[in-house]
Design a protein around this motif. Structure first.
Motif, PDB file in Angstrom:
ATOM      1  N   ASP A  55       8.634  -1.487  -7.316  1.00 62.07           N
ATOM      2  CA  ASP A  55       8.275  -2.198  -5.901  1.00 62.07           C
ATOM      3  C   ASP A  55       7.118  -1.646  -5.477  1.00 62.07           C
ATOM      4  O   ASP A  55       6.684  -2.368  -4.458  1.00 62.07           O
ATOM      5  N   GLY A  56       6.209  -1.038  -6.413  1.00 66.17           N
ATOM      6  CA  GLY A  56       4.929  -0.604  -6.003  1.00 66.17           C
ATOM      7  C   GLY A  56       4.758   0.572  -5.280  1.00 66.17           C
ATOM      8  O   GLY A  56       3.970   1.168  -4.868  1.00 66.17           O
ATOM      9  N   TRP A  57       5.919   1.358  -4.950  1.00 71.14           N
ATOM     10  CA  TRP A  57       5.750   2.708  -4.174  1.00 71.14           C
ATOM     11  C   TRP A  57       5.289   3.550  -5.053  1.00 71.14           C
ATOM     12  O   TRP A  57       5.939   3.798  -5.956  1.00 71.14           O
ATOM     13  N   THR A  58       4.540   4.264  -4.337  1.00 75.70           N
ATOM     14  CA  THR A  58       3.665   5.343  -5.389  1.00 75.70           C
ATOM     15  C   THR A  58       4.438   6.561  -5.525  1.00 75.70           C
ATOM     16  O   THR A  58       4.836   7.465  -4.566  1.00 75.70           O
ATOM     17  N   ALA A  59       4.516   7.086  -6.729  1.00 75.44           N
ATOM     18  CA  ALA A  59       5.144   8.474  -7.350  1.00 75.44           C
ATOM     19  C   ALA A  59       4.136   9.532  -7.342  1.00 75.44           C
ATOM     20  O   ALA A  59       4.217  10.640  -7.132  1.00 75.44           O
ATOM     21  N   ALA A  60       2.953   9.132  -8.119  1.00 74.32           N
ATOM     22  CA  ALA A  60       1.855   9.965  -8.127  1.00 74.32           C
ATOM     23  C   ALA A  60       0.297   9.329  -8.557  1.00 74.32           C
ATOM     24  O   ALA A  60       0.474   7.975  -8.987  1.00 74.32           O
ATOM     25  N   VAL A  61      -0.709   9.951  -8.259  1.00 75.31           N
ATOM     26  CA  VAL A  61      -2.075   9.223  -8.702  1.00 75.31           C
ATOM     27  C   VAL A  61      -3.020  10.366  -9.192  1.00 75.31           C
ATOM     28  O   VAL A  61      -2.803  11.471  -9.202  1.00 75.31           O
ATOM     29  N   ALA A  62      -3.890   9.753  -9.954  1.00 70.55           N
ATOM     30  CA  ALA A  62      -5.062  10.781 -10.569  1.00 70.55           C
ATOM     31  C   ALA A  62      -6.413   9.980 -10.142  1.00 70.55           C
ATOM     32  O   ALA A  62      -6.547   8.679 -10.612  1.00 70.55           O
ATOM     33  N   GLY A  63      -7.352  10.839  -9.851  1.00 65.90           N
ATOM     34  CA  GLY A  63      -8.690  10.108  -9.672  1.00 65.90           C
ATOM     35  C   GLY A  63      -8.692   9.048  -8.629  1.00 65.90           C
ATOM     36  O   GLY A  63      -9.671   8.421  -8.589  1.00 65.90           O
ATOM     37  N   MET A  64      -7.780   8.849  -7.857  1.00 69.32           N
ATOM     38  CA  MET A  64      -7.987   7.960  -6.665  1.00 69.32           C
ATOM     39  C   MET A  64      -7.255   8.469  -5.534  1.00 69.32           C
ATOM     40  O   MET A  64      -6.263   9.174  -5.713  1.00 69.32           O
ATOM     41  N   PRO A  65      -7.808   8.019  -4.257  1.00 72.68           N
ATOM     42  CA  PRO A  65      -6.913   8.473  -3.238  1.00 72.68           C
ATOM     43  C   PRO A  65      -5.336   7.940  -3.140  1.00 72.68           C
ATOM     44  O   PRO A  65      -5.086   6.985  -3.685  1.00 72.68           O
ATOM     45  N   TYR A  66      -4.546   8.770  -2.663  1.00 69.01           N
ATOM     46  CA  TYR A  66      -3.034   8.404  -2.323  1.00 69.01           C
ATOM     47  C   TYR A  66      -2.749   7.410  -1.512  1.00 69.01           C
ATOM     48  O   TYR A  66      -3.169   7.389  -0.252  1.00 69.01           O
ATOM     49  N   THR A  67      -2.025   6.306  -1.737  1.00 74.80           N
ATOM     50  CA  THR A  67      -1.460   5.417  -0.852  1.00 74.80           C
ATOM     51  C   THR A  67      -0.137   5.170  -0.926  1.00 74.80           C
ATOM     52  O   THR A  67       0.223   5.119  -2.037  1.00 74.80           O
ATOM     53  N   PRO A  68       0.767   5.066  -0.145  1.00 73.20           N
ATOM     54  CA  PRO A  68       2.108   5.028   0.044  1.00 73.20           C
ATOM     55  C   PRO A  68       2.454   3.944  -0.969  1.00 73.20           C
ATOM     56  O   PRO A  68       3.703   3.890  -1.723  1.00 73.20           O
ATOM     57  N   ARG A  69       1.768   2.569  -1.009  1.00 71.38           N
ATOM     58  CA  ARG A  69       2.221   1.762  -1.807  1.00 71.38           C
ATOM     59  C   ARG A  69       1.248   0.766  -2.471  1.00 71.38           C
ATOM     60  O   ARG A  69       0.159   0.495  -1.863  1.00 71.38           O
ATOM     61  N   ILE A  70       1.359   0.326  -3.587  1.00 70.84           N
ATOM     62  CA  ILE A  70       0.446  -0.595  -4.285  1.00 70.84           C
ATOM     63  C   ILE A  70       1.033  -1.779  -4.550  1.00 70.84           C
ATOM     64  O   ILE A  70       2.013  -1.963  -5.343  1.00 70.84           O
ATOM     65  N   PRO A  71       1.023  -2.623  -3.605  1.00 73.88           N
ATOM     66  CA  PRO A  71       1.585  -3.902  -3.826  1.00 73.88           C
ATOM     67  C   PRO A  71       1.357  -4.807  -5.425  1.00 73.88           C
ATOM     68  O   PRO A  71       0.384  -4.868  -5.841  1.00 73.88           O
ATOM     69  N   LEU A  72       2.502  -5.123  -6.005  1.00 69.85           N
ATOM     70  CA  LEU A  72       2.307  -5.746  -7.171  1.00 69.85           C
ATOM     71  C   LEU A  72       2.826  -6.999  -7.168  1.00 69.85           C
ATOM     72  O   LEU A  72       3.321  -7.589  -6.052  1.00 69.85           O
ATOM     73  N   PRO A  73       2.521  -8.016  -8.141  1.00 71.80           N
ATOM     74  CA  PRO A  73       2.788  -9.309  -8.281  1.00 71.80           C
ATOM     75  C   PRO A  73       4.350  -9.410  -8.288  1.00 71.80           C
ATOM     76  O   PRO A  73       4.928  -8.551  -8.565  1.00 71.80           O
ATOM     77  N   LYS A  74       4.925 -10.568  -7.592  1.00 73.91           N
ATOM     78  CA  LYS A  74       6.247 -10.662  -7.595  1.00 73.91           C
ATOM     79  C   LYS A  74       6.772 -10.586  -9.055  1.00 73.91           C
ATOM     80  O   LYS A  74       8.142  -9.993  -9.040  1.00 73.91           O
TER      81      LYS A  74
END
Length: 431
Positions: free
Chosen positions: A252-271
């Motif tokens: 559903d696009g909810w963020t577990a981990a990031v690298a090289g970029m700021p953390y955002t709680p969710r990255i909306p994905l296509p349906k």
């Protein structure tokens, strides 16, 4: 001068004398639906519901039994509903007491469709006679004021006793429903309801059902956090091998981990997310690669948004507002909070743009509240990205912006207190 109607807590009367309370409500209902003044006013939540339902044209004397969904569609919706994960919580919290009290437990999805129904056998049979069956549509604008549809509209627990129901055939029942929302984003998942014959009504039922609904939401939050923790364990070695910006998100696009970029709680994905290159509002041009339980999002070099874009702001359904974007980079949509729906509507009314002070005046009636506006607009830009410009805030030049409004202007963002929203009810022309 005519006396104002008395405010009487009928639920307290019903706790002592259900028959007397039912007679009183029957008189109030008959007078109110006939447009006559009443000595006793309906409770505000009920009176406001009656006003909404009257505009739909539902017949209060006969109502309308909705067409039932086929069994296979009910099963499909059950599998797609997050509520299936909390059925044990709902059953443990409600069914044992409901059975003794001659009630049934009903669980409906966000569309008001009854997906689960359990409880006292004789009450289940009576519910069949009311059309309160699996697959039935119990939205407020379909069957009138009730313990499923009305809580979904007002987004809070509601008890509907006897003639507080809009349709006459439902007035022998008491129904108590509470919304269950997604703890991640506040989206309505459905409603849990306890219903039974009116003589089984008890004032404490409202708090009881609400507490169980909150337990269900807490369980959903636990499940979400546990799933992200498992995905984070998968993500760690993958991200350690990569250069550049990347993130691992769940389905559903909810963020577990990031690298090289700021953390955002969710990255909306296509349906319908699929592997390959995509343009995501929060990241830009990127590639999606499947992982167990989610996706690896690898960002390309930052690119500008080129080509024509069409932005549709849909405000037709209360509490289900959304913005949809389509263009050369693909199509996607995002469900809006009440505040974001207000802000995007006000920007659509002014294609030349609005400053933070302008928006603060329009939303709060106070041009000094720019800090709050900037914070909200920053959140909006997380999913609209390059489609929304700032200084001033406006939709990207050249984008076609269309606003879909409800048929009745009174249904436009009905709970909004923004002065500029309350003053207008017409659609802006596309820039």
């Amino acid at each position: 001068m005519a006396k104002a109607p008395l405010d009487v807590d009928v639920t307290r009367i019903a706790a002592v004398d259900a028959a007397r309370a039912a007679r009183l409500l029957s008189e109030v209902r008959s007078a109110a639906l006939a447009g006559q003044r009443t000595q006793v006013a309906p409770r505000p939540v009920i009176g406001q519901s009656w006003e909404r339902v009257l505009r739909t044209g539902i017949d209060p004397d006969h109502g309308l039994n909705s067409r039932l969904l086929p069994r296979e569609e009910v099963e499909r919706r059950r599998e797609a509903s997050a509520l299936r994960h909390v059925l044990p919580v709902l059953r443990e919290g409600l069914l044992s007491v409901a059975d003794v009290a001659q009630h049934i437990m009903v669980v409906a999805d966000e569309d008001g469709r009854v997906l689960w129904r359990e409880g006292h056998p004789s009450v289940l049979r009576k519910a069949d006679g009311l059309g309160f069956e699996l697959g039935a549509d119990w939205r407020e604008d379909v069957v009138g004021t009730n313990g499923v549809g009305t809580p979904a509209v007002v987004r809070r627990p509601v008890q509907v006793f006897a003639s507080e129901h809009f349709v006459r055939s439902h007035t022998t029942w008491t129904c108590t429903g509470a919304p269950v929302t997604d703890p991640r984003d506040g989206r309505l998942l459905g409603v849990v309801d306890v219903s039974g014959p009116l003589e089984t009504m008890h004032p404490a039922t409202l708090a009881w059902v609400d507490s169980v609904a909150k337990l269900a939401e807490a369980r959903l939050r636990e499940l979400h956090l546990s799933a992200l923790e498992r995905l984070r364990a998968v993500a760690a070695p993958v991200l350690a091998r990569l250069d550049g910006r990347a993130a691992v998100v769940d389905r559903d696009g909810w963020t577990a981990a990031v690298a090289g970029m700021p953390y955002t709680p969710r990255i909306p994905l296509p349906k319908s997310a699929a592997p390959g290159r995509r343009w995501l509002p929060a990241v830009g041009l990127c590639s999606l690669e499947p992982l167990a339980g989610g996706w690896l999002v690898r960002a390309d070099e930052e690119v500008a948004v080129h080509g024509d874009a069409r932005i549709v702001l849909d405000l037709t359904r209360a509490r289900r507002w959304s913005v949809a974007v389509s263009g050369g980079a693909g199509s996607w949509s995002h469900e809006l909070s009440p505040r974001h729906a207000e802000l995007l509507y006000l920007l659509a009314l002014h294609p030349d743009g609005r400053s933070a002070a302008d928006l603060a005046e329009a939303v709060f009636g106070d041009p000094a509240r720019t800090v709050t506006v900037r914070a909200e607009m920053s959140r909006v830009r997380r999913y609209l990205g390059a489609f929304l410009e700032h200084r001033p805030y406006r939709f990207r030049e050249g984008a076609e912006v269309r606003v879909l409004l409800p048929d009745d202007p009174r249904d436009l963002l009905p709970h909004s207190t923004a002065p500029a929203v309350r003053r207008t009810g017409t659609a802006p022309s596309a820039p």
